[in-house]
Design an enzyme around this catalytic site. Structure first.
Site, PDB file in Angstrom:
ATOM      1  N   LYS A 131      -0.144   3.546  -2.509  1.00  0.00           N
ATOM      2  CA  LYS A 131      -1.527   4.698  -2.607  1.00  0.00           C
ATOM      3  C   LYS A 131      -0.615   6.022  -2.382  1.00  0.00           C
ATOM      4  O   LYS A 131      -1.447   7.098  -2.363  1.00  0.00           O
ATOM      5  CB  LYS A 131      -2.050   4.370  -1.312  1.00  0.00           C
ATOM      6  CG  LYS A 131      -2.915   3.168  -1.614  1.00  0.00           C
ATOM      7  CD  LYS A 131      -3.644   2.578  -0.156  1.00  0.00           C
ATOM      8  CE  LYS A 131      -4.452   1.156  -0.802  1.00  0.00           C
ATOM      9  NZ  LYS A 131      -4.732   0.359   0.490  1.00  0.00           N
ATOM     10  N   SER A 134      -5.930   2.876   4.822  1.00  0.00           N
ATOM     11  CA  SER A 134      -5.532   2.221   3.683  1.00  0.00           C
ATOM     12  C   SER A 134      -6.254   1.285   3.007  1.00  0.00           C
ATOM     13  O   SER A 134      -6.258   0.137   2.831  1.00  0.00           O
ATOM     14  CB  SER A 134      -4.400   1.167   4.415  1.00  0.00           C
ATOM     15  OG  SER A 134      -3.479   0.800   3.342  1.00  0.00           O
ATOM     16  N   SER A 183       0.763  -1.131  -0.197  1.00  0.00           N
ATOM     17  CA  SER A 183      -0.048  -0.014  -0.286  1.00  0.00           C
ATOM     18  C   SER A 183       0.661   1.190  -0.090  1.00  0.00           C
ATOM     19  O   SER A 183       0.254   2.321  -0.142  1.00  0.00           O
ATOM     20  CB  SER A 183      -0.821   0.141   1.194  1.00  0.00           C
ATOM     21  OG  SER A 183      -1.997  -0.910   1.097  1.00  0.00           O
TER      22      SER A 183
END
Length: 333
Positions: free
Chosen positions: A116, A166, A113
């Protein structure tokens, strides 16, 4: 109390640190031989890419891939770094780009993640914060997500849901809304990565779920983190420990940032957590103390808690390295 005299190699290192800090100050003040001044964006990119490895040495042996700035405590540092479970990391002082420690920083790994960060940056740069986004069937995978089919958010609030929680489906929803479809948005991600000289990075989705076509390195993700944190809107989101996120229908979702260092580590200001089974536990961190800002990307730690503990160990070491310089500079006056 008498000051302990510095060893010769430590004195040399401190003089080099002083030179680096002076050079960074001159750049920040606009001192340059170039006749064409850089614009604000060019300065931002240049600052995020500055990494100086002149002081770091492979003190822990070539086989380990561990590097750090040597000093009187080199043996203890080497032993401590060997005990870390992370597969890769890179730690720099931000104003000079001084490389303080690294392990396998250029090895391609799954970014999880931490991906992101790129999705967030593109959303902030190209999205309309007042747009309403609905969670539709084509972006609702229900994988590590709190958003539900039919939920509607303002785009700005969806960004917070993605970054703090997340949330994987929030990332898909943002990518579809901004890019028109997921492949088009991923193309933008890869174009931005190329722009930032993230030469060992490729994104196949906006959230970092496992894919053979999604990979990066600690080094590349460090470039991304430093670039993103120079955007005030991104930095505010990354440094938010808690937010009550509103939905369009009036409901609110309490949202605790998954980055525990924001509340447990003095001076922490961001940035992003990541985990998949293939990637292990990952963390991009930024922390500021005594006017010194450190950036760290750590990949492939063995557990949820170890990624925070190991990041704290590395950040502590980085601040000790910089404190030696600052203390020596103060003593000289």
């Amino acid at each position: 109390m008498a000051r302990k005299p510095l060893a010769r190699h430590e004195a040399i290192l401190l003089r080099r640190l002083a030179f680096l800090l002076l050079a960074a100050f001159m750049v920040s003040c606009g001192s340059s031989d170039s006749t064409v001044p850089l614009n604000e964006e060019e300065l931002r990119v240049a600052a995020s890419q500055r990494i100086d490895s002149m002081l770091v040495q492979a003190m822990a042996g070539e086989a380990s891939g561990i590097m750090f700035v040597p000093g009187a405590d080199s043996v203890a540092v080497s032993e401590a770094l060997h005990r870390l479970s992370a597969g890769a990391w890179i730690l720099v002082e931000d104003s000079t780009g001084l490389l303080i420690s690294a392990k396998n920083a250029h090895r391609r790994m799954f970014p999880a993640s931490l991906t992101k960060m790129m999705t967030c940056m593109l959303a902030l740069e190209t999205g309309n914060m007042g747009d309403t986004i609905e969670i539709t069937e084509d972006v609702f995978l229900a994988k590590d997500s709190r958003v539900r089919l039919g939920d509607r958010y303002l785009l700005g609030n969806m960004i917070h849901e993605m970054m703090l929680q997340s949330d994987n489906d929030a990332a898909y929803a943002l990518a579809k809304h901004i890019g028109g479809d997921i492949p088009a948005f991923c193309q933008r991600m890869n174009e931005k990565a190329a722009y930032l000289d993230m030469d060992s990075t490729h994104f196949a989705n906006p959230n970092g779920l496992p894919s053979d076509s999604t990979f990066s390195t600690a080094h590349d993700l460090l470039l991304l983190a430093r670039y993103c944190m120079r955007d005030s809107a991104f930095a505010k989101i990354a440094g938010t420990a808690f937010m009550d996120i509103p939905l369009a229908d009036g409901r609110h979702l309490p949202c605790q940032n998954t980055n525990m260092l924001l509340e447990s580590y003095e001076g922490c200001i961001g940035v992003k957590t990541g985990f998949t089974r293939q990637a292990g536990y990952c963390l991009a961190s930024a922390a500021t103390r005594r006017g010194v800002r450190l950036f760290l990307v750590l990949l492939g730690s063995k557990s949820l808690t170890s990624r925070f503990d190991e990041s704290a160990i590395l950040l502590d070491y980085g601040f000790r390295v910089m404190d030696k310089h600052l203390d020596a500079k103060a003593g000289a006056h």
